[in-house]
Scaffold this motif. Structure first.
Motif, PDB file in Angstrom:
ATOM      1  N   ALA A 389      19.375  43.053  54.985  1.00 26.43           N
ATOM      2  CA  ALA A 389      17.921  43.483  55.576  1.00 26.43           C
ATOM      3  C   ALA A 389      17.544  44.407  54.344  1.00 26.43           C
ATOM      4  O   ALA A 389      18.245  45.258  53.413  1.00 26.43           O
ATOM      5  CB  ALA A 389      17.929  44.456  56.620  1.00 26.43           C
ATOM      6  N   GLN A 390      16.050  44.376  53.938  1.00 27.32           N
ATOM      7  CA  GLN A 390      15.509  45.090  52.705  1.00 27.32           C
ATOM      8  C   GLN A 390      14.467  46.370  53.414  1.00 27.32           C
ATOM      9  O   GLN A 390      14.149  46.073  54.569  1.00 27.32           O
ATOM     10  CB  GLN A 390      14.706  44.125  51.987  1.00 27.32           C
ATOM     11  N   ALA A 391      14.259  47.068  52.435  1.00 30.84           N
ATOM     12  CA  ALA A 391      13.128  48.085  53.191  1.00 30.84           C
ATOM     13  C   ALA A 391      12.482  48.454  51.698  1.00 30.84           C
ATOM     14  O   ALA A 391      12.801  48.370  50.832  1.00 30.84           O
ATOM     15  CB  ALA A 391      13.612  49.192  53.744  1.00 30.84           C
ATOM     16  N   ALA A 392      11.085  49.045  51.983  1.00 28.80           N
ATOM     17  CA  ALA A 392      10.345  49.554  51.038  1.00 28.80           C
ATOM     18  C   ALA A 392       9.713  50.723  51.371  1.00 28.80           C
ATOM     19  O   ALA A 392       9.270  50.852  52.652  1.00 28.80           O
ATOM     20  CB  ALA A 392       9.455  48.399  50.450  1.00 28.80           C
ATOM     21  N   ILE A 393       9.314  51.757  50.448  1.00 31.80           N
ATOM     22  CA  ILE A 393       8.841  53.015  50.741  1.00 31.80           C
ATOM     23  C   ILE A 393       7.511  53.438  49.791  1.00 31.80           C
ATOM     24  O   ILE A 393       7.847  52.853  48.526  1.00 31.80           O
ATOM     25  CB  ILE A 393       9.974  54.027  50.839  1.00 31.80           C
ATOM     26  N   VAL A 394       6.439  53.561  50.053  1.00 35.07           N
ATOM     27  CA  VAL A 394       5.481  54.277  49.215  1.00 35.07           C
ATOM     28  C   VAL A 394       4.938  55.777  49.690  1.00 35.07           C
ATOM     29  O   VAL A 394       4.677  55.823  51.048  1.00 35.07           O
ATOM     30  CB  VAL A 394       4.183  53.300  49.387  1.00 35.07           C
ATOM     31  N   VAL A 395       5.041  56.796  48.951  1.00 30.50           N
ATOM     32  CA  VAL A 395       4.584  57.975  49.321  1.00 30.50           C
ATOM     33  C   VAL A 395       3.244  58.149  48.515  1.00 30.50           C
ATOM     34  O   VAL A 395       3.433  57.829  47.275  1.00 30.50           O
ATOM     35  CB  VAL A 395       5.448  59.142  48.890  1.00 30.50           C
ATOM     36  N   MET A 396       2.197  58.646  49.060  1.00 27.45           N
ATOM     37  CA  MET A 396       1.027  58.536  48.269  1.00 27.45           C
ATOM     38  C   MET A 396       0.262  59.821  48.850  1.00 27.45           C
ATOM     39  O   MET A 396       0.164  60.431  49.799  1.00 27.45           O
ATOM     40  CB  MET A 396       0.010  57.510  48.694  1.00 27.45           C
ATOM     41  N   SER A 397      -0.760  60.552  47.803  1.00 30.50           N
ATOM     42  CA  SER A 397      -1.620  61.474  47.979  1.00 30.50           C
ATOM     43  C   SER A 397      -3.025  60.737  48.705  1.00 30.50           C
ATOM     44  O   SER A 397      -3.011  59.575  48.829  1.00 30.50           O
ATOM     45  CB  SER A 397      -1.815  62.298  46.868  1.00 30.50           C
ATOM     46  N   ALA A 398      -3.739  61.672  49.374  1.00 28.95           N
ATOM     47  CA  ALA A 398      -5.044  61.195  50.135  1.00 28.95           C
ATOM     48  C   ALA A 398      -6.064  60.577  49.160  1.00 28.95           C
ATOM     49  O   ALA A 398      -6.901  59.640  49.600  1.00 28.95           O
ATOM     50  CB  ALA A 398      -5.531  62.484  50.738  1.00 28.95           C
ATOM     51  N   ASP A 399      -5.899  60.674  47.959  1.00 26.84           N
ATOM     52  CA  ASP A 399      -6.743  60.166  46.942  1.00 26.84           C
ATOM     53  C   ASP A 399      -6.262  58.722  46.305  1.00 26.84           C
ATOM     54  O   ASP A 399      -7.016  58.258  45.385  1.00 26.84           O
ATOM     55  CB  ASP A 399      -6.920  61.106  45.663  1.00 26.84           C
ATOM     56  N   GLY A 400      -5.067  58.408  46.648  1.00 26.31           N
ATOM     57  CA  GLY A 400      -4.567  57.206  46.394  1.00 26.31           C
ATOM     58  C   GLY A 400      -3.453  57.310  45.375  1.00 26.31           C
ATOM     59  O   GLY A 400      -2.861  56.147  44.749  1.00 26.31           O
ATOM     60  N   ALA A 401      -3.238  58.585  44.852  1.00 26.97           N
ATOM     61  CA  ALA A 401      -2.247  58.605  43.819  1.00 26.97           C
ATOM     62  C   ALA A 401      -0.763  58.631  44.286  1.00 26.97           C
ATOM     63  O   ALA A 401      -0.473  59.166  45.320  1.00 26.97           O
ATOM     64  CB  ALA A 401      -2.375  59.997  43.229  1.00 26.97           C
ATOM     65  N   VAL A 402       0.010  57.546  43.863  1.00 27.31           N
ATOM     66  CA  VAL A 402       1.237  57.133  44.398  1.00 27.31           C
ATOM     67  C   VAL A 402       2.270  58.197  43.827  1.00 27.31           C
ATOM     68  O   VAL A 402       2.375  58.507  42.524  1.00 27.31           O
ATOM     69  CB  VAL A 402       1.553  55.828  43.876  1.00 27.31           C
ATOM     70  N   ARG A 403       2.800  58.765  44.804  1.00 26.22           N
ATOM     71  CA  ARG A 403       4.065  59.663  44.236  1.00 26.22           C
ATOM     72  C   ARG A 403       5.232  59.419  44.237  1.00 26.22           C
ATOM     73  O   ARG A 403       6.100  59.908  43.377  1.00 26.22           O
ATOM     74  CB  ARG A 403       3.974  61.097  45.194  1.00 26.22           C
ATOM     75  N   ALA A 404       5.811  58.311  45.067  1.00 26.31           N
ATOM     76  CA  ALA A 404       7.214  57.582  44.886  1.00 26.31           C
ATOM     77  C   ALA A 404       6.959  56.270  45.201  1.00 26.31           C
ATOM     78  O   ALA A 404       6.160  56.053  46.349  1.00 26.31           O
ATOM     79  CB  ALA A 404       8.019  58.582  45.881  1.00 26.31           C
ATOM     80  N   MET A 405       7.815  55.291  45.050  1.00 28.65           N
ATOM     81  CA  MET A 405       7.860  54.009  45.090  1.00 28.65           C
ATOM     82  C   MET A 405       9.192  53.617  45.320  1.00 28.65           C
ATOM     83  O   MET A 405       9.814  53.537  44.335  1.00 28.65           O
ATOM     84  CB  MET A 405       7.044  53.313  44.223  1.00 28.65           C
ATOM     85  N   VAL A 406       9.793  52.633  46.354  1.00 30.46           N
ATOM     86  CA  VAL A 406      10.787  52.204  46.420  1.00 30.46           C
ATOM     87  C   VAL A 406      10.628  50.624  46.791  1.00 30.46           C
ATOM     88  O   VAL A 406      10.203  50.751  47.861  1.00 30.46           O
ATOM     89  CB  VAL A 406      11.812  52.970  47.502  1.00 30.46           C
ATOM     90  N   GLY A 407      10.979  49.879  46.012  1.00 31.27           N
ATOM     91  CA  GLY A 407      10.655  48.471  46.372  1.00 31.27           C
ATOM     92  C   GLY A 407      11.734  47.761  46.816  1.00 31.27           C
ATOM     93  O   GLY A 407      11.643  46.572  47.097  1.00 31.27           O
ATOM     94  N   GLY A 408      12.802  48.371  47.151  1.00 28.55           N
ATOM     95  CA  GLY A 408      13.928  47.577  47.616  1.00 28.55           C
ATOM     96  C   GLY A 408      15.327  48.554  47.804  1.00 28.55           C
ATOM     97  O   GLY A 408      15.162  49.584  47.131  1.00 28.55           O
ATOM     98  N   ARG A 409      16.434  48.102  48.388  1.00 31.20           N
ATOM     99  CA  ARG A 409      17.324  48.830  48.581  1.00 31.20           C
ATOM    100  C   ARG A 409      18.052  48.877  47.242  1.00 31.20           C
ATOM    101  O   ARG A 409      18.859  50.292  46.759  1.00 31.20           O
ATOM    102  CB  ARG A 409      18.428  48.329  49.342  1.00 31.20           C
ATOM    103  N   ASN A 410      17.894  48.256  46.283  1.00 28.86           N
ATOM    104  CA  ASN A 410      18.523  48.398  44.869  1.00 28.86           C
ATOM    105  C   ASN A 410      17.475  49.451  44.107  1.00 28.86           C
ATOM    106  O   ASN A 410      16.355  49.175  43.764  1.00 28.86           O
ATOM    107  CB  ASN A 410      18.643  47.237  43.839  1.00 28.86           C
ATOM    108  N   THR A 411      17.835  50.750  44.155  1.00 29.97           N
ATOM    109  CA  THR A 411      16.805  51.805  43.610  1.00 29.97           C
ATOM    110  C   THR A 411      16.763  51.689  42.390  1.00 29.97           C
ATOM    111  O   THR A 411      15.637  52.747  41.929  1.00 29.97           O
ATOM    112  CB  THR A 411      17.073  52.958  44.360  1.00 29.97           C
ATOM    113  N   ASP A 412      17.529  51.272  41.349  1.00 30.07           N
ATOM    114  CA  ASP A 412      17.346  51.125  39.968  1.00 30.07           C
ATOM    115  C   ASP A 412      15.873  50.307  39.561  1.00 30.07           C
ATOM    116  O   ASP A 412      15.159  50.776  39.077  1.00 30.07           O
ATOM    117  CB  ASP A 412      18.545  50.444  39.302  1.00 30.07           C
ATOM    118  N   GLY A 413      15.925  49.082  40.245  1.00 23.04           N
ATOM    119  CA  GLY A 413      14.724  48.285  40.444  1.00 23.04           C
ATOM    120  C   GLY A 413      14.022  47.847  39.229  1.00 23.04           C
ATOM    121  O   GLY A 413      12.970  47.166  39.356  1.00 23.04           O
TER     122      GLY A 413
END
Length: 706
Positions: A389-413
Motif C-alpha cells: 500500500a502507498q500513501a501521500a501527504i501534502v501540508v499547505m498554508s491557507a494561501d496555497g503555499a506548500v510546506r511539505a510534500m511526500v509522494g510515496g513511501r520512498n521518501t527520497d522520491g
C-alpha cells in the motif's frame, strides 16, 4: 801451340748441378681420397630452410620496421603539435557544461536540493586540500608526476587484468593516466554539435567510447596536453571536469553537495570518499548508499597510506571516523517537492536551463521531516509487513503555499512517481464539503434539516439508482451538520440534486478541482477523480474564508549572481468562491466531523481541528483532509494498481497519519482557534428543506449576483 801447363786440362766452369741419372718414366699424380657425403635428412633440410627464411624475414622486418617507426613517430609528432596548438587556456576548459544547474532553497533560504549539473566554481591543484590532491593521484595515477602522459606499464597491466577476468582487452580497466582521462573528459577537444549527436547523452556516450583507434587518439591528445600544460594545470582541469554523482561536476560542487564545505577544506576521510567516487560516481554516491561509499573510501585511504601520503595514525583516524553527509544532504528533504517545483517553472529555466538558477521555495524542512517521520511511523507500527500500500501527504498554508510534500513511501522520491501530484484518484466522501458549501452559499444554515430516507433517482441511460449509507440504515431528518459529521450519503445526494449539480460542480471547480467532474448524481459521493494537492488546495480555500487558491511551491527564481528575481510566486489566493460566512459555517460543520463524527482519530489535544474523511467504492482509496487554524494537510492512501484496501477507511489509517503529521507540525506552535462560526443544534422539526425553500434560496442567490 804447345801446352805449357804440363798436361793440365783447360779451365771450364764447374757444373753445380749433378747430371740427372736416367729419367724415370712419368706417372699421373694421385689425388687425395675424398669421402662421399651422406644425404641430409628431410627434417634437417626443413629446419635449414626455415632458419634461412626467419633470418631473411628478420632482416626484412627490421628494414620495414625502422622506416615504419620513423613514419609513425613523425605522424605522432605532427598530431601532438597540432593538438597542442589548438588547446586553449585552462580557464576555458574547467566548466564546459552543456546545461546549467538549479539550486533550491527552503522558505528560510537554506539550500535543500539541487537539479541539473552543479558546478561549484573553479578550483586548482594548488588551492584544493592537499589531502584531496593526494587522494586523487594515489587512486587514479600514482606515477602522474613522472610520466609523459601515457603509461605503457599501466596499459599492459590493465589488459592483463581484463583478460584474466574474461573481458576484452579494452573492456573494464583502461590503464589510463590522469592525463588520458582528462583528454577523454574534454572529448579530445570536440564540442557538442547538435547536427552530429541527437542529444547530449549520445555525445557523452560517444566521448566515453573505447576502441583501439580512440585509444590511439587519446594517447596523442594526452601527449599534446603534456606539451601544452604543466602537470598541475592538467590536474586542475581534471578536478573541475570530473563527474562525481548527484549532478556534481567537479570536486568543489561535490564537496559542497555532500559535505557542505569547500574542496579546500575537506578532511582526509572526506577527500578519500570524493576520490573514490571517480570509479562509479552514480553507484558510489553517498546520497545513494553511504556505507558503500565509505567502503570505497577505505580502499583509497589504504592506497594513500601505502604511497606515503598518510601516516599510519592519520590513516587509522580517517578509517575510524569516516566521512558523513551534511545535514542538507543527509535529510535529502523534498525530493518529490523539488520535482514538482521544477515542473512549475519555465522549462528553459529548469529542466533545460543553460544558466545557473536559484529558486527559493515554500518548503519548511521541519514540516517536511515531520511528514516523512509520521508516514514511516504509521507504516512500521500499524501496517502489515510486506504490504505494498502507498500513501501521500501534502501540508499547505491557507494561501496555497506548500510546506511539505511526500509522494510515496520512498521518501527520497527524486524522479519517482509522485502520488501527491500525479495520481488521479476518486475522492469519495472527501468531496462532500463542496456539496455543503453550495448549500450554505445558497442560504442554508448548518442547522437546517435534510432527510436521510430511501432515495431513488432515474439516471438517463442507466436506469434507477438508489444510493446507500455506509451503515446501510437511515436516520430520518438530520441537520446538515449531523449529515456531514456522520458522512451520510443519501443527504449529500439529496442536497446536490436539490441545489443543482451544476452549482455543486461550479463551487468545486471554483475551489480549484479542475479534473473532470462526474455528470450524474454520484457527483455528490466523490465519483470524480482528483489529485491530493488539488484537494488539499481546495480545503485551503475553506480555511482562508472562501477564496480559491493555486497551490504553489516557487517563491522566486533568479539567475545565480543576480539580486533581482526573474519571476516570483506562481500561485496564491485567487477569487472568492463562497461568502466568508458560508466558509465559517462550513468550518464549524467540519470541526464537528472531528469532534463527534468519522474524523475523531484526527483529534489533537489542545487544538481545534476540522476535516473530512473519504472512502471510495470497495475501499480502493482512503482520504483524510483537515486543517488547524494555521495549516491544512491532506492524506491519501491506497494501492497503485487499485487493489482494495483491507480494513482501511478514511477514518482509520489516513486519519492516524494525519494526526501524527500535524502533531509534529504543530508541536512548536501555540494553539490557533479555527475561523468558524459556531452554531448550535436546533430541533429537527424546524427549517426542513422543501423544494419551495430551495427555489427561494436559488432565487435569492441570483438576485445577489445581479
Amino acid at each position: 801451340m804447345s801446352n805449357k801447363s804440363g798436361g793440365r786440362k783447360p779451365l771450364v766452369a764447374d757444373r753445380r748441378y749433378a747430371k740427372p741419372s736416367k729419367v724415370a718414366p712419368k706417372t699421373r699424380a694421385r689425388k687425395p681420397a675424398v669421402r662421399k657425403k651422406k644425404p641430409r635428412g628431410l627434417l634437417r633440410r626443413i629446419l635449414g630452410f626455415f632458419g634461412r627464411f626467419i633470418w631473411w624475414m628478420t632482416g626484412l622486418l627490421w628494414r620495414i620496421g625502422w622506416r615504419a617507426g620513423l613514419a609513425v613517430g613523425a605522424f605522432v609528432a605532427l598530431g601532438v603539435i597540432y593538438y597542442a596548438s589548438t588547446l586553449p587556456p585552462i580557464t576555458d576548459l574547467v566548466d564546459a557544461r552543456m546545461r546549467g544547474s538549479v539550486t533550491l532553497s527552503d522558505r528560510e533560504g537554506t539550500v535543500f536540493a539541487w537539479r541539473g549539473d552543479q558546478y561549484g566554481g573553479m578550483v586548482t591543484a594548488t588551492t584544493v586540500s592537499v589531502h584531496l590532491r593526494n587522494a586523487v593521484v594515489a587512486t587514479e595515477d600514482k606515477r602522474f608526476y613522472n610520466h609523459l602522459g601515457i603509461s605503457p606499464r599501466g596499459v599492459a597491466s590493465a589488459i592483463r587484468i581484463n583478460l584474466n577476468e574474461g573481458r576484452g582487452p579494452l573492456s573494464g580497466n583502461g590503464g589510463s593516466t590522469i592525463t588520458q582521462q582528462t583528454a577523454k573528459l574534454l572529448c579530445l577537444g570536440r564540442p557538442f554539435d547538435a547536427d552530429v549527436w541527437e542529444s547530449e547523452t549520445d555525445y557523452e556516450r560517444d566521448c566515453r567510447r573505447t576502441t583501439l583507434w580512440r585509444k590511439v587518439q587519446e594517447a596523442v591528445y594526452a601527449l599534446a596536453m603534456e606539451v601544452r600544460y604543466s602537470k598541475d594545470e592538467i590536474l586542475t582541469i581534471y578536478l573541475n571536469r570530473a563527474y562525481l554523482g548527484a549532478g556534481s561536476r567537479g570536486f568543489e560542487a561535490a564537496a559542497n553537495r555532500y559535505f557542505g564545505r569547500s574542496a579546500a577544506e575537506v578532511t582526509p576521510a572526506e577527500a578519500a570518499m570524493l576520490a573514490g567516487l571517480l570509479k562509479a560516481p552514480s553507484t558510489l554516491a553517498p546520497t545513494s548508499n553511504l556505507q558503500r561509499s565509505r567502503d570505497r573510501a577505505n580502499l583509497v585511504i589504504n592506497l594513500m597510506e601505502e604511497q606515503g601520503y598518510l601516516s599510519s595514525s592519520a590513516a587509522e583516524e580517517a578509517r575510524t571516523n569516516p566521512a558523513g553527509l551534511s545535514a542538507a544532504a543527509e535529510r535529502r528533504a523534498g525530493g518529490y517537492f523539488a520535482d514538482w517545483v521544477m515542473d512549475q517553472g519555465p522549462e528553459f529555466f529548469t529542466s533545460t536551463t543553460t544558466e545557473d538558477v536559484v529558486i527559493q521555495t515554500t518548503i519548511d524542512q521541519r514540516m517536511q521531516t515531520a511528514a516523512e517521520e509520521a508516514l514511516a511511523w504509521v507504516f512500521e507500527s500499524r501496517v502489515s509487513e510486506g504490504s505494498e500500500a502507498q500513501a501521500a501527504i501534502v501540508v499547505m498554508s491557507a494561501d496555497g503555499a506548500v510546506r511539505a510534500m511526500v509522494g510515496g513511501r520512498n521518501t527520497d522520491g527524486t524522479g519517482a512517481f509522485n502520488r501527491a501530484t500525479q495520481a488521479l484518484r476518486q475522492t469519495g466522501s472527501a468531496f462532500k464539503p463542496f456539496v455543503y458549501a453550495t448549500a450554505l452559499e445558497l442560504g442554508m444554515t448548518p442547522n437546517d434539516i435534510v432527510l436521510d430516507e430511501p432515495l431513488t433517482i432515474n439516471v438517463p441511460g442507466s436506469g434507477p439508482w438508489s444510493p446507500k449509507n455506509y451503515s446501510r440504515n437511515f436516520r430520518g431528518p438530520v441537520t446538515l451538520t449531523e449529515a456531514l459529521s456522520a458522512s451520510l450519503n443519501i443527504p449529500a445526494v439529496r442536497l446536490s440534486e436539490e441545489m443543482g449539480r451544476e452549482n455543486v460542480r461550479a463551487v468545486a471547480q471554483g475551489f480549484g478541482i479542475s479534473s473532470d467532474l462526474a455528470a450524474g448524481p454520484a457527483l455528490a459521493l466523490g465519483a470524480s477523480e482528483s489529485t491530493l494537492v488539488e484537494m488539499t488546495g481546495a480545503y485551503a480555500g475553506i480555511l482562508n474564508g472562501g477564496s480559491a487558491v493555486t497551490p504553489y511551491g516557487l517563491v522566486s527564481l533568479r539567475i545565480m549572481g543576480d539580486s533581482e528575481p526573474l519571476m516570483t510566486a506562481t500561485g496564491g489566493i485567487r477569487e472568492r468562491v463562497i461568502r466568508e460566512e458560508a466558509a465559517r459555517q462550513l468550518t464549524w460543520m467540519m470541526y464537528q466531523v472531528v469532534e463527534t463524527g468519522t474524523g475523531r482519530r484526527a483529534q489533537i489535544d489542545g487544538w481545534e481541528i476540522a476535516g473530512k474523511t473519504g472512502t471510495t467504492q470497495a475501499a480502493r482509496d482512503a482520504w483524510f483532509i483537515g486543517f488547524s487554524g494555521d495549516y491544512v494537510t491532506g492524506v491519501w492512501m491506497g494501492y497503485d494498481d487499485n487493489t482494495p484496501l483491507t480494513g482501511v477507511t478514511g477514518s482509520t489509517l489516513p486519519a492516524e497519519i494525519w494526526r501524527e503529521t500535524m502533531t509534529r507540525v504543530l508541536s512548536d506552535l501555540q494553539p490557533t482557534p479555527l475561523p468558524m462560526q459556531r452554531t448550535f443544534a436546533q430541533r429537527p422539526s424546524e427549517n426542513v428543506v422543501t423544494e419551495d425553500l430551495i427555489d427561494q434560496l436559488i432565487l435569492d442567490l441570483q438576485n445577489r449576483a445581479n
